[in-house]
Design a protein around this motif. Structure first.
Motif, PDB file in Angstrom:
ATOM      1  N   LEU A 153      33.758 -59.920 -47.113  1.00  0.00           N
ATOM      2  CA  LEU A 153      34.441 -58.987 -46.355  1.00  0.00           C
ATOM      3  C   LEU A 153      35.541 -59.981 -45.679  1.00  0.00           C
ATOM      4  O   LEU A 153      35.202 -60.971 -45.249  1.00  0.00           O
ATOM      5  N   MET A 154      36.908 -59.635 -45.662  1.00  0.00           N
ATOM      6  CA  MET A 154      37.972 -60.443 -45.216  1.00  0.00           C
ATOM      7  C   MET A 154      38.449 -59.495 -44.043  1.00  0.00           C
ATOM      8  O   MET A 154      38.666 -58.373 -44.009  1.00  0.00           O
ATOM      9  N   MET A 155      39.056 -60.256 -43.091  1.00  0.00           N
ATOM     10  CA  MET A 155      39.997 -59.632 -42.195  1.00  0.00           C
ATOM     11  C   MET A 155      41.165 -59.587 -42.651  1.00  0.00           C
ATOM     12  O   MET A 155      41.795 -60.643 -43.231  1.00  0.00           O
ATOM     13  N   VAL A 156      41.945 -58.527 -42.440  1.00  0.00           N
ATOM     14  CA  VAL A 156      43.453 -58.322 -42.851  1.00  0.00           C
ATOM     15  C   VAL A 156      44.224 -58.313 -41.662  1.00  0.00           C
ATOM     16  O   VAL A 156      44.139 -57.271 -40.841  1.00  0.00           O
ATOM     17  N   PHE A 168      42.469 -51.060 -34.751  1.00  0.00           N
ATOM     18  CA  PHE A 168      42.034 -50.973 -36.124  1.00  0.00           C
ATOM     19  C   PHE A 168      42.777 -49.980 -36.963  1.00  0.00           C
ATOM     20  O   PHE A 168      42.512 -48.822 -36.498  1.00  0.00           O
ATOM     21  N   ALA A 169      42.998 -50.207 -38.459  1.00  0.00           N
ATOM     22  CA  ALA A 169      42.930 -49.018 -39.277  1.00  0.00           C
ATOM     23  C   ALA A 169      41.755 -49.285 -40.313  1.00  0.00           C
ATOM     24  O   ALA A 169      41.472 -50.340 -40.860  1.00  0.00           O
ATOM     25  N   VAL A 170      41.147 -48.255 -40.645  1.00  0.00           N
ATOM     26  CA  VAL A 170      39.960 -48.159 -41.327  1.00  0.00           C
ATOM     27  C   VAL A 170      39.974 -46.941 -42.156  1.00  0.00           C
ATOM     28  O   VAL A 170      40.624 -46.108 -42.002  1.00  0.00           O
ATOM     29  N   LEU A 171      39.174 -47.086 -43.341  1.00  0.00           N
ATOM     30  CA  LEU A 171      39.085 -45.802 -43.886  1.00  0.00           C
ATOM     31  C   LEU A 171      38.251 -44.749 -43.342  1.00  0.00           C
ATOM     32  O   LEU A 171      37.367 -45.103 -42.469  1.00  0.00           O
ATOM     33  N   SER A 172      38.604 -43.585 -43.722  1.00  0.00           N
ATOM     34  CA  SER A 172      38.256 -42.527 -42.619  1.00  0.00           C
ATOM     35  C   SER A 172      36.516 -42.026 -42.829  1.00  0.00           C
ATOM     36  O   SER A 172      36.162 -42.449 -43.798  1.00  0.00           O
ATOM     37  N   ARG A 173      36.213 -41.721 -41.550  1.00  0.00           N
ATOM     38  CA  ARG A 173      34.743 -41.272 -41.719  1.00  0.00           C
ATOM     39  C   ARG A 173      34.557 -40.161 -42.921  1.00  0.00           C
ATOM     40  O   ARG A 173      33.365 -40.219 -43.169  1.00  0.00           O
ATOM     41  N   ARG A 174      35.416 -39.501 -43.131  1.00  0.00           N
ATOM     42  CA  ARG A 174      35.357 -38.394 -43.978  1.00  0.00           C
ATOM     43  C   ARG A 174      35.337 -38.985 -45.393  1.00  0.00           C
ATOM     44  O   ARG A 174      34.205 -38.564 -46.193  1.00  0.00           O
ATOM     45  N   SER A 175      35.861 -39.852 -45.894  1.00  0.00           N
ATOM     46  CA  SER A 175      36.086 -40.313 -47.119  1.00  0.00           C
ATOM     47  C   SER A 175      34.863 -41.399 -47.442  1.00  0.00           C
ATOM     48  O   SER A 175      34.131 -41.545 -48.464  1.00  0.00           O
ATOM     49  N   GLU A 176      34.557 -42.304 -46.563  1.00  0.00           N
ATOM     50  CA  GLU A 176      33.727 -43.378 -46.738  1.00  0.00           C
ATOM     51  C   GLU A 176      32.794 -43.365 -45.265  1.00  0.00           C
ATOM     52  O   GLU A 176      32.839 -44.235 -44.561  1.00  0.00           O
ATOM     53  N   MET A 194      46.303 -48.211 -45.588  1.00  0.00           N
ATOM     54  CA  MET A 194      45.746 -49.075 -44.770  1.00  0.00           C
ATOM     55  C   MET A 194      46.633 -50.540 -44.719  1.00  0.00           C
ATOM     56  O   MET A 194      46.965 -51.019 -43.585  1.00  0.00           O
ATOM     57  N   LEU A 195      46.961 -50.770 -45.901  1.00  0.00           N
ATOM     58  CA  LEU A 195      47.699 -52.066 -46.016  1.00  0.00           C
ATOM     59  C   LEU A 195      49.016 -52.064 -45.351  1.00  0.00           C
ATOM     60  O   LEU A 195      49.877 -52.971 -45.054  1.00  0.00           O
ATOM     61  N   GLU A 239      53.122 -59.608 -46.767  1.00  0.00           N
ATOM     62  CA  GLU A 239      53.077 -59.265 -45.288  1.00  0.00           C
ATOM     63  C   GLU A 239      51.819 -59.231 -44.561  1.00  0.00           C
ATOM     64  O   GLU A 239      51.778 -59.126 -43.413  1.00  0.00           O
ATOM     65  N   VAL A 240      50.743 -59.488 -45.250  1.00  0.00           N
ATOM     66  CA  VAL A 240      49.501 -59.493 -44.770  1.00  0.00           C
ATOM     67  C   VAL A 240      48.783 -60.845 -44.908  1.00  0.00           C
ATOM     68  O   VAL A 240      49.050 -61.521 -46.036  1.00  0.00           O
ATOM     69  N   SER A 241      47.775 -61.158 -44.218  1.00  0.00           N
ATOM     70  CA  SER A 241      46.780 -62.341 -44.564  1.00  0.00           C
ATOM     71  C   SER A 241      45.666 -61.928 -44.569  1.00  0.00           C
ATOM     72  O   SER A 241      45.158 -60.958 -43.652  1.00  0.00           O
TER      73      SER A 241
END
Length: 314
Positions: free
Chosen positions: A165-168, A192-200, A230-231, A254-256
């Motif tokens: 797992l990486m930090m984005v 934080f931006a995360v995958l939704s509780r509904r989907s995951e 999210m990206l 644009e992300v690390s």
């Protein structure tokens, strides 16, 4: 009307000699004569005039020859199509994929699969793990690429590969240069931006728990259903997030991506399907391709695992 009768008639029409025609189709001459007699009885007219000196087609035979050739060619094409389908070379497959898993595996899988199975039509949808299981139950999906493990499901879940797992973070983030690794608690207080509780739901709860174990309540500002959204949020500087190193090859400039240490964590990709669904050689070939690409991806990620040390699955 049997195909062997048509084969014998066409050979005789082209050779105009019973002996040569019989040899051509690999039977004895009396058998070829029997085929012709049975065919003429079936059609109801004489197709060939023969005597001791010559063999010739009747007008009815001339008319029948064109259709016999066409019928035989169509039957052969049908047999070839059936053989291709039996080897998984034609057909349709509906593929579901969770964002990070799909982004990592699908490009390599599709390049390989399309080379070996160009006649298989593929449709793909980005879907959360739970949505994929529902689609399998409803027959809308043939194969799913999900995050594993998943509890209490009716379908097999086969581990394909795992990833740290990486930090984005945005490329301009003040920690973006920390390629030796960062700690989760260093991002306390950030959006934080995360995958939704509904989907995951499992991933969502585990992420919250990990943050609490590191001493802070995450400020989840954005919930999204798709990894590329999210990206986009991270690239725009609106949030930070976590993602498997699966996405290293497709992440935006644009992300690390920064290794997470203390604790180090991994995410596992899984493969699922409905074993009770009708047999599908195309599906089996696709599953085999995913497994092979998963092994290759695991080998490529090994150096990252070694770099951040022993990791605990989440």
């Amino acid at each position: 009307m049997e195909m062997r009768h048509l084969t014998s008639f066409i050979a005789l029409a082209e050779e105009l000699h019973f002996g040569r025609a019989a040899k051509r189709v690999g039977i004895v001459q009396p058998a070829l004569s029997q085929h012709l007699r049975q065919l003429e009885e079936e059609v109801g007219v004489r197709l060939v005039e023969r005597d001791k000196r010559r063999v010739a087609l009747t007008p009815a035979g001339q008319a029948f020859l064109t259709h016999a050739r066409r019928s035989l060619a169509e039957a052969r094409r049908g047999a070839e199509a059936a053989q291709r389908a039996g080897r998984g070379l034609v057909g349709k497959l509906s593929i579901g994929c969770m964002g990070a898993v799909g982004m990592a595996l699908l490009p390599a899988v599709l390049r390989t699969f399309r080379t070996t199975h160009p006649g298989v039509q593929l449709s793909m949808r980005e879907m959360g793990s739970l949505e994929q299981f529902q689609a399998l139950r409803e027959g809308r999906l043939d194969v799913g690429l999900i995050r594993a493990p998943v509890e209490a499901v009716d379908y097999p879940v086969e581990v394909v590969t795992s990833s740290p797992l990486m930090m984005v973070v945005p490329a301009g983030h003040f920690l973006a240069r920390m390629q030796d690794g960062v700690r989760l608690e260093q991002f306390a207080g950030e959006d934080f931006a995360v995958l939704s509780r509904r989907s995951e739901p499992r991933m969502y709860v585990q992420f919250e728990q990990l943050c609490l174990e590191r001493g802070f309540q995450p400020r989840i500002t954005y919930e999204v259903d798709q990894m590329h959204l999210m990206l986009e949020l991270v690239a725009s500087g609106l949030a930070v997030s976590t993602a498997p190193a699966f996405i290293r090859g497709v992440a935006r400039p644009e992300v690390s991506l920064l290794p997470l240490v203390d604790p180090a964590m991994t995410v596992t990709a899984g493969l699922t399907w409905d074993p009770a669904a009708p047999p599908s050689p195309a599906r089996e070939a696709f599953l085999a391709t995913v497994r092979e690409m998963g092994r290759s991806l695991s080998a490529n990620l090994m150096t990252i695992r070694q770099y951040i040390g022993k990791a605990a699955d989440i």
